[in-house]
Every structure is written in structure tokens, then in C-alpha cells.
Design an enzyme around this catalytic site. Structure first.
Site, PDB file in Angstrom:
ATOM      1  CE  LYS A  87      38.943 -64.702 100.168  1.00  0.00           C
ATOM      2  NZ  LYS A  87      39.168 -65.177  98.794  1.00  0.00           N
TER       3      LYS A  87
HETATM    4  O1  G3P Z   1      42.392 -65.275  96.614  1.00  0.00           O
HETATM    5  C1  G3P Z   1      42.346 -64.022  95.955  1.00  0.00           C
HETATM    6  C2  G3P Z   1      42.748 -64.193  94.556  1.00  0.00           C
HETATM    7  O2  G3P Z   1      41.819 -65.004  93.911  1.00  0.00           O
HETATM    8  C3  G3P Z   1      42.912 -62.958  93.764  1.00  0.00           C
HETATM    9  O3  G3P Z   1      43.734 -63.295  92.717  1.00  0.00           O
HETATM   10  O4  G3P Z   1      44.768 -63.102  90.534  1.00  0.00           O
HETATM   11  O5  G3P Z   1      42.500 -62.091  90.945  1.00  0.00           O
HETATM   12  O6  G3P Z   1      44.544 -61.077  91.937  1.00  0.00           O
HETATM   13  P1  G3P Z   1      43.889 -62.331  91.455  1.00  0.00           P
END
Ligand code: G3P
Length: 219
Positions: A87
Site C-alpha cells: 500500500k
Molecule cells: O482502508 C482505509 C480505512 O481503514 C480508513 O478508514 O474509518 O479510518 O476512515 P477510516
């Protein structure tokens, strides 16, 4: 649509895998920290364990920021297991690293995508996956799913093979919208996977079936 689990917790991944709902796994440095992985050795070890468990693509993110460092780090991550997808953040250095790694056959998931042309640039650089973050756009009063629809339209217009991973999913409606938009993949937190299964009318219906059956046995 493929279901990935967005988690670095082995127990969550195991439980979702047992439900037949893990076509892949995504992690990021915040999720790794939440899973208690305190150093690089622990992180690499966890990525290896996840790969052995799911036998599917597992995204592991770099924590360096120059193209040269990201390339070195990505190659180390890719050596952990053949299922590792590296990533890389959507920055100029990230794009440069993506281009170089793709040419060497390393699969890259370009992350932190917030506008459709970033996804197009990642696809042109040779990314295997792009990760638009929809919940974080919703957080700032932009409709995150519009981004997914625009990326799907662009990729369909030009036949890009890069797969779209809908990320930053916060609730079941995001999963429904991702499927309706024709996204290749939704990467879903374990909590939301459980929410997808449950419905109060299912519970009420099951209780009634079992009650009726019991009554009939007694009569
Ligand atoms: O895959 C990316 C994700 O983990 C981000 O999620 O909820 O931290 O915006 P969030």
C-alpha cells in the site's frame, strides 16, 4: 463484489474468514497500531500470519515517504509472502514508487484517494488497486460515494484493469452503495461485517418458527 476485511486483528480476520467473507485483507499503520503491533518485526510477523490464514491478497502499507525509501520498503514487504500487496500513499513520490514497483511486478494498492483524477493517475502508473476513502469525505460533508461512481466511470471508459477498493467504510449503507456502483471490492471493518448479517425481523422470525415448532411437538 469482493469483500475484504479492513483490520490487522488476527482474531477478527479469523472470525470473518470462518463466515466465508474474506476475499482479501487491508491494513494501514493506524489499524496495525490498534492491533498492538509495536515494531516492524511484529508488523511483518502479523502480515505473514494473515497471509497464511486467508490465502488471498493482503495489503501492507509503507511508512516511509520518499520514492527511494518506499521502493526499498515495498520490496521488503513483498518478500514476506507472495500474497502481499504493497500500500503506497497518493503523493508524487508515491506515484513514482508505484510506477517503478509495477514495472518490477510488485502489486501496489494506492491509498488515500480523495478525488477521481488521483485514481486515474494511479491506474496510469500501474497500480493493481486504488483505495478511495469514502467515510472521510462524508465526514467533511462531501458525498464519498460520488467519488466511487466517478472512478468506476473513468475506469470503464478507458478499460483500466486497476481494481477499485472502496475504503473508509463506516456502515452497511456504504457497502450497499459500493455494490450498486459496481465497485470491485469493499474493504469492511469487522463490526460492519456483523451489522450486514443481522436484521431484527430475522431474529423475530426465527424465534416464532422455533416457538411454533415446540408447540406442535407438545400438542
Ligand atoms: O482502508 C482505509 C480505512 O481503514 C480508513 O478508514 O474509518 O479510518 O476512515 P477510516
Amino acid at each position: 463484489m469482493k469483500f475484504f476485511i479492513d483490520s490487522a486483528h488476527l482474531d477478527e480476520i479469523q472470525k470473518a474468514h470462518a463466515l466465508g467473507l474474506v476475499d482479501g485483507v487491508t491494513t494501514n499503520p493506524s489499524l496495525s497500531a490498534q492491533a498492538g503491533l509495536k515494531d516492524m518485526a511484529a508488523f511483518h510477523d502479523q502480515i505473514r500470519k494473515i497471509c497464511e490464514l486467508v490465502q488471498a491478497p493482503v495489503s501492507a502499507e509503507v511508512v516511509t515517504t520518499t520514492a527511494a525509501d518506499m521502493i526499498t520498503e515495498a520490496k521488503t514487504l513483498a518478500k514476506i509472502h507472495e500474497q502481499v500487496v504493497v500500500k503506497i500513499p497518493m503523493t508524487p513520490d508515491g506515484l513514482k514508487a508505484t510506477h517503478a514497483l509495477a514495472r518490477e511486478g510488485v502489486r501496489v494498492n494506492v491509498t488515500l484517494i480523495f478525488q477521481p483524477l488521483q485514481a486515474m493517475l494511479a491506474a496510469k502508473a500501474g497500480a493493481a488497486y486504488v483505495s478511495p476513502f469514502i467515510g472521510r469525505l462524508d465526514d467533511i460533508s462531501q458525498t464519498g460515494m460520488d467519488l466511487v461512481e466517478q472512478i468506476m466511470a473513468i475506469f470503464n471508459n478507458y478499460g483500466y484493469e486497476t481494481e477499485v477498493i472502496v475504503a473508509s467504510i463506516r456502515h452497511p449503507l456504504h457497502v450497499l452503495q459500493a455494490a450498486l456502483a459496481g465497485a470491485d471490492i469493499a474493504t469492511i471493518p469487522y463490526k460492519v461485517i456483523l451489522q450486514l448479517i443481522n436484521h431484527p425481523l430475522t431474529d423475530i422470525g426465527l424465534a416464532k418458527f422455533l416457538e411454533d415448532w415446540k408447540k406442535a411437538q407438545k400438542s
